[in-house]
Design an enzyme around this catalytic site. Structure first.
Site, PDB file in Angstrom:
ATOM      1  N   ASN A  47       0.844  -1.191   0.000  1.00 31.78           N
ATOM      2  CA  ASN A  47       0.000   0.000   0.000  1.00 31.78           C
ATOM      3  C   ASN A  47       0.881   1.242   0.000  1.00 31.78           C
ATOM      4  OD1 ASN A  47      -1.737   2.118   0.538  1.00 31.78           O
ATOM      5  ND2 ASN A  47      -3.064   0.879   1.839  1.00 31.78           N
ATOM      6  N   ASP A  48       1.101   1.783  -1.181  1.00 30.89           N
ATOM      7  CA  ASP A  48       1.976   2.945  -1.336  1.00 30.89           C
ATOM      8  C   ASP A  48       1.504   4.142  -0.521  1.00 30.89           C
ATOM      9  OD1 ASP A  48       4.195   2.456  -2.957  1.00 30.89           O
ATOM     10  OD2 ASP A  48       2.972   2.420  -4.762  1.00 30.89           O
ATOM     11  N   CYS A  49       0.281   4.107  -0.091  1.00 33.15           N
ATOM     12  CA  CYS A  49      -0.290   5.255   0.612  1.00 33.15           C
ATOM     13  C   CYS A  49      -0.307   5.095   2.125  1.00 33.15           C
ATOM     14  CB  CYS A  49      -1.704   5.514   0.109  1.00 33.15           C
ATOM     15  SG  CYS A  49      -1.726   5.970  -1.632  1.00 33.15           S
TER      16      CYS A  49
END
Lengths: 812, 812
Positions: free
Chosen positions: B482-484
């Site tokens: 999850n890049d966020c």
């Protein structure tokens, strides 16, 4: 074909045909909040930084050109039209755009309905005011539907057009009464939002672009306007807009005003919210209330006009030629203010994304602006100097929002330091405020490294002295004034910028004659300054360095008929008769003749004659010639341009004044003035269609003689051309030149002139100067009287504040 | 409302209404030269890199949407129209767009003239072919004017829309016969140009956009098309285009073909010029000659079709449900190829500017692609591994043009290394080619640092082991999948990207349960691999590490009803019932149940039941819930999205399959398949208007239950969703799963199914598999026979190349 005309009484340019050859724009805003507005109401607004705080979405180089702005639509049942013609392009019964000093008026009339739109940013206000006066000019009752339209940018103008996988999910608005608030990302790290209000109850609204325009419709025919039915949409992601809807009914002869406010608000971190998820609107409401009646708006406009009256009163010429007068009194000064405010950040050619405030640019911009608002110039020059490095080198650019140096571009442009001397001395000459020299000014924005401004100047001077090459001439570094002469770059990769790529100056012999001339010219300014403030020893030391440089130029920088331009990495000549292409350049010949280097030996006259012979054209002086026809890796970007464009033999208007000033140094006023009139926009009205860009401001470049269409201009507005031409005409041709200890009077005018009059406000007093030229010479002051009393020489000493003096100057 | 339908026989999606709710696009090109093409012929082409080598100008998020592409105009005297409806939007008598496997056919008919346009990139060719068949369908002679139109990009898609002060002076073209060459910057550092040709003599042309379109006209009504008179302009700067003009006359029933070639050429540095200033066109002419007749073009199309026949023959299901069949046999496989080719670089949501090939992305993309072309997967996984750092960390992205790691993004995403194990083992399982383990593969693209691929895997495995936090769980670094979820970022500056800003992981306790589950799952793959190649000692060591991780998860990663998501910088829980928002997340519960962690203790069943209860919705499984309603600086970008969008409780289709696979591990086939059908596009035909994006491919995200419009999809095409759903359906639900030593058969299907048939090409032989489910269970293989002979267990061993086997599987 003409598209408009000057209205000097109102200080306006009046456009009567909306289909100008390129969008002709104006700038609104004085300090923090700015707008660009075209003659059809295209453009956008931003807060301080055109990249990071852009309010409206604007698409550059679009088809059609200039599509996007503050648009008002009228649907009168028979037709849909815009007061500014675009985007619907419905033919109007009457159209007019008046670009004035930081305001624009656009009016359109059709079928008995007239819409007059006034756009301006009130002084000190973070908002654009849009007053729309709707009138019924017919004999019958008019009922029609009125829509506003504005598309929000998601703040960062770069990611706004790149990062859709995120952007399409983040958009958020609030609608309260007649105000539409744009709050994208306010929920997170932003402490700011925008709003668009109207001072009346509305009959509907839209905030979702796709719902309003229709996915496959365009700004010319938005779905909601065509149907006449707003959808009251609240945007969630995709593309938020703001559109108000109002049903209007006007009796014959009746008028009504609608006042729109497009504003920007910042809230403190702990004051962001009114309640959970609901933004704190207090500040927005205050601004809206401040401009919610016609009377208030008109008062604010009057205040703006008074502000400009005051600025433009400081230098008024009466020459007898209305072209020269409007150029000097209005438009050139206005452009100088704009370049001061915007540097090279946002125009219709500068996208507002790539560049911040230039170190070199902003110092030069000062010379056209400093008399308008010396206190702002003072702050600017301190901001600039704060981005200098302790060794005298400088960040080439800095960001207006943070005032921090731009790391992406870095430093190493070896002319940069000398321009600081120009900036500081220009400020002192105008203001008489020597105290700036004692200001403690940081290096690299680090307060702990602060030294006095005077030390910054010394360090700047020494940076050249400490970076000399094998011919005792200044090493060029990444580039000198000519950003495209990249002698240490050797770029083979088309994906890299010549300016930001790594330089390979290790072992380089690349020297610049332009910096050499610059050093002599501003080195002498530095010496003069040292003497005035009593630093005789430093003055003597500096004099020796300047003398050495003069000698080096004469020995190693003279090509026989003109000054060389540079030595390349390997020590080969550039700008020499030995070269097949690029034999002669403007820059070195400009600065060396300005500094009168080798004048006794006839070098200056020869050099300027060579410029005349080889570089002069019908439309101005080209930068170099013959143009480069192939890429020269050892010279960089200059040779990437097709011949006749930009730095490759284009007419680079920024440096034409250097030749004009050089000519005045030789006393050749006819030639100087001829050069001046060739590129001054007020003199080019008859070639508007060819010239293409705005006929009221300078463009950076005009296509040169080798180009496809010589005379076609590009890159209007944001260019050092404004400041330099203003300096050339006022200080060197008219010869009203601020000096450290007063005002020097030293005209060099066309011989046919009988004289001219100038009213000049200076250091708190007014000089009403009348120059008479009974013998029709160019140069040489025979006598000056102040209020009838003759003075020695041609320097008017510092006089008493608050007074007005009549200065009579006789040439002879 | 439906806008089209599937044509499975032709493997096409047929659009019959051009005004789709969003442009519905297709991709052309197989390897080096690619195009995006919408259902109205919008889009652009590029060579290898969508940022640095873009051929055509395309404006994202424009008004109207999707304005710009390969346009053909017909002016028949009465009306001006386009075969693809746009840009003129003139109503057509008939319109149809067929998106097929790497080709698109668009046809339009009006007033007795029919135009059928075929677009494709022939295999191995650096050009897009456009064959236009013009027919007279009326009973009278038809005379009309035909125009092509294409706008050139100045190569670098980023500077093309930013740097106008330069760009407007650089454009250059050559016109020779019927070919228009675009050579901007070829004079300098570029060794490449583009061309646009037609296989007939032309009656005129234009290459200057403003002259062709008109400054204030738009693509809907170009000046030259309206007037019917080309201007034969040669562009110098501004905006170069290519437009051919041809006068056509057709007898009743007559047809004619025009073949356009839009191509790209690179020349060696010493072979760039034919003569001074004239480009060497040899290679372009060769390509043009190769496709200058209808027969040649049709042969090339047949070759392309055969190529796709071969690819899609490798897995064919006959399930009895046409929706499932078309999903598995055609569109999901096709999308897997596209994501393999494009990673996340260029779609109608990815601008092609910001992102290269993702380390994590491309490894995952492999699992959907590897069976299609194992040899290309082999090269890809070597390219990916080459951007690993010696310590096991990885560049998060690399540039397709150079294959070098992307310094701007850098590394530190601590899940990245584990995905390499997935990539390599997937390749070996499909191909049986263990030799890849002995390949010498660089680190950071430095050949001198090369080690074997096997060592890369060991180092990847160890990178997790070497980066554990206080709970013995993996430190998250910048982010995991999850890049966020940015636990070490603490960003307060809205101008910085969460992914690229400096991380402050010093002293961080931020651990990821997602990486923990990933480590166990792929750690076991690594162990299996070690065992198969005889590295028993390493297998035992790794087993110990995996066991330790399982223990750590059970001890410190279990929240009571589901698996935690993470620990933050300070060691606080994320994804816990203790939290008010973000109580539960998909990722950790997906991977931990896939790995069956704590299954004996009932953890997996509890976790998946919790997912069902708290995250499942009508349109798919949301990523987390409750959504975050405020920005949480300690969590980063995830909390910047409005609730229901993207990583903040959107339906992130990429990780829905993890839950599906988890369900199959529990044997719950009904639930797994229900999740599958909720997001599989072929099952969503009835909600095309709500769904908005293409009904034939997955989108990255569908708006979640907290969103304004649940069920609305965004970011179609380029998403790991394609590969993961393909893996979930084929390997885990249908259960046809490649293994190191053969093909595992382990279905987990809906109980109501009677069975299904699959034809699978594998390691050179063909398995015709028929699964029967007489007892209507979900999971459990009772017996397998190969050509009638029963085998032990459910692993089909490696069989003889070139043969076909009938495999009968009975569940029970």
């Amino acid at each position: 074909m003409k598209y408009g005309h000057f209205d000097d009484d109102n200080r306006e340019y009046v456009i009567t045909n909306p289909a100008t050859p390129f969008p002709w724009i104006n700038y609104l805003g004085d300090k923090d909040f700015f707008s660009l507005i075209s003659n059809t109401a295209g453009g956008y607004s931003f807060y301080k930084d055109a990249k990071f705080r852009r309010l409206n979405r604007y698409r550059y180089n679009n088809v059609p050109m200039d599509d996007g702005g503050r648009y008002f639509y009228i649907n009168d049942g028979d037709s849909v039209w815009n007061p500014g013609w675009k985007p619907s392009k419905t033919e109007l019964d009457h159209y007019e755009c008046r670009h004035g000093m930081n305001y624009t008026k656009i009016s359109g009339e059709k079928n008995g309905i007239k819409a007059e739109c006034l756009f301006f940013v009130p002084l000190g206000t973070w908002a654009e005011i849009q007053k729309i006066t709707l009138s019924n000019t017919s004999n019958e009752v008019k009922k029609f539907k009125f829509f506003s339209y504005n598309e929000w940018a998601l703040w960062n103008a770069a990611t706004d057009m790149e990062n859709f996988q995120r952007n399409f999910s983040t958009g958020e608005v609030e609608v309260e009464g007649s105000v539409i608030y744009h709050k994208t990302e306010y929920r997170e790290r932003r402490n700011h939002f925008a709003y668009y209000s109207v001072n009346t109850e509305i009959d509907g609204f839209d905030t979702d672009r796709e719902s309003f325009v229709g996915l496959y419709n365009c700004h010319a025919n938005p779905e909601v306007v065509l149907s006449g039915k707003p959808k009251n949409t609240v945007a969630h992601g995709w593309s938020p807009i703001a559109s108000h809807y109002k049903e209007i009914e006007l009796q014959p002869g009746e008028s009504t005003d609608l006042i729109f406010v497009l504003g920007y608000v910042e809230n403190a971190e702990d004051d962001k919210w009114e309640s959970k998820g609901v933004i704190n609107k207090t500040k927005a409401k205050e601004v809206i209330a401040k401009f919610n009646t016609t009377a208030k708006v008109e008062a604010a406009l009057s205040e703006l006009r008074a502000y400009w009256d005051d600025i433009l009163d400081r230098f008024i010429i009466d020459s007898g030629d209305e072209r020269l007068d409007r150029q000097v009194n209005i438009w050139n000064q206005y452009q100088c203010m704009i370049t001061f405010n915007f540097s090279r950040s946002a125009s219709y050619f500068e996208s507002g994304i790539g560049r911040g405030m230039g170190f070199r640019d902003s110092n030069q911009d000062l010379i056209g602006f400093v008399h308008q608002a010396p206190e702002r110039a003072r702050q600017r020059v301190i901001d600039i100097a704060s981005t200098q490095f302790p060794d005298g080198g400088c960040y080439h650019q800095y960001q207006p929002l943070t005032k921090g140096g731009n790391n992406e571009v870095g430093g190493g442009f070896n002319d940069d330091p000398m321009w600081l001397i120009l900036g500081v001395t220009s400020y002192i000459k105008e203001s008489g405020d020597f105290s700036i020299l004692d200001e403690m000014v940081p290096f690299d924005n680090d307060e702990s490294l602060a030294q006095t401004m005077f030390n910054h100047l010394t360090i700047s001077f020494n940076h050249v002295v400490n970076n000399l090459g094998p011919n005792k001439l200044p090493l060029i570094g990444r580039a000198d004034w000519n950003d495209c002469l990249n002698l240490n770059c050797f770029s083979m990769n088309p994906n890299e910028s010549f300016q930001t790529t790594e330089n390979n100056s290790e072992g380089s012999k690349a020297e610049s004659l332009m910096i050499a001339g610059l050093f002599v010219y501003y080195g002498r300014e530095y010496i003069d300054l040292c003497k005035v403030i009593g630093k005789e020893e430093e003055a003597a030391r500096a004099q020796q360095e300047v003398d050495n440089m003069v000698e080096a130029i004469k020995q190693n920088g003279w090509d026989g008929e003109w000054f060389l331009r540079a030595y390349d990495f390997y020590g080969n000549k550039i700008g020499s008769n030995e070269n097949e292409e690029g034999k002669i350049f403007i820059e070195s010949n400009g600065f060396c003749t300005m500094a009168k280097i080798g004048d006794d030996e006839g070098m200056c006259e020869k050099a300027l004659d060579a410029v005349k012979e080889r570089l002069d054209t019908k439309y101005g002086i080209v930068l170099n010639n013959p143009a480069y026809t192939t890429y020269r890796i050892e010279m960089g970007e200059i040779s990437t341009y097709p011949p006749g464009y930009k730095e490759n033999a284009g007419i680079f208007c920024h440096n034409n004044p250097w030749i004009m000033i050089g000519e005045t140094e030789l006393g050749r006023g006819d030639q100087a003035y001829e050069y001046y009139t060739k590129i001054a926009p007020a003199f080019l009205e008859d070639i508007q269609e060819l010239h293409k860009t705005e006929p009221y401001v300078y463009s950076q470049m005009i296509a040169g003689k080798d180009a496809f269409k010589p005379g076609e201009a590009k890159n209007s507005w944001l260019t050092g051309t404004a400041a330099w031409n203003y300096a050339a005409i006022t200080q060197h041709i008219l010869g009203i030149r601020p000096a450290l200890q007063g005002m020097l009077i030293d005209p060099c005018i066309p011989t046919k002139w009988d004289g001219f009059k100038v009213s000049r406000k200076f250091r708190g007093y007014t000089l009403n100067i009348e120059v008479k030229n009974p013998n029709h010479i160019s140069k040489g002051v025979k006598q000056i009287t102040i209020d009838g009393k003759p003075i020695e020489g041609n320097l008017i000493p510092v006089l008493e504040k608050g007074k007005t003096y009549n200065v009579n100057v006789t040439l002879g």
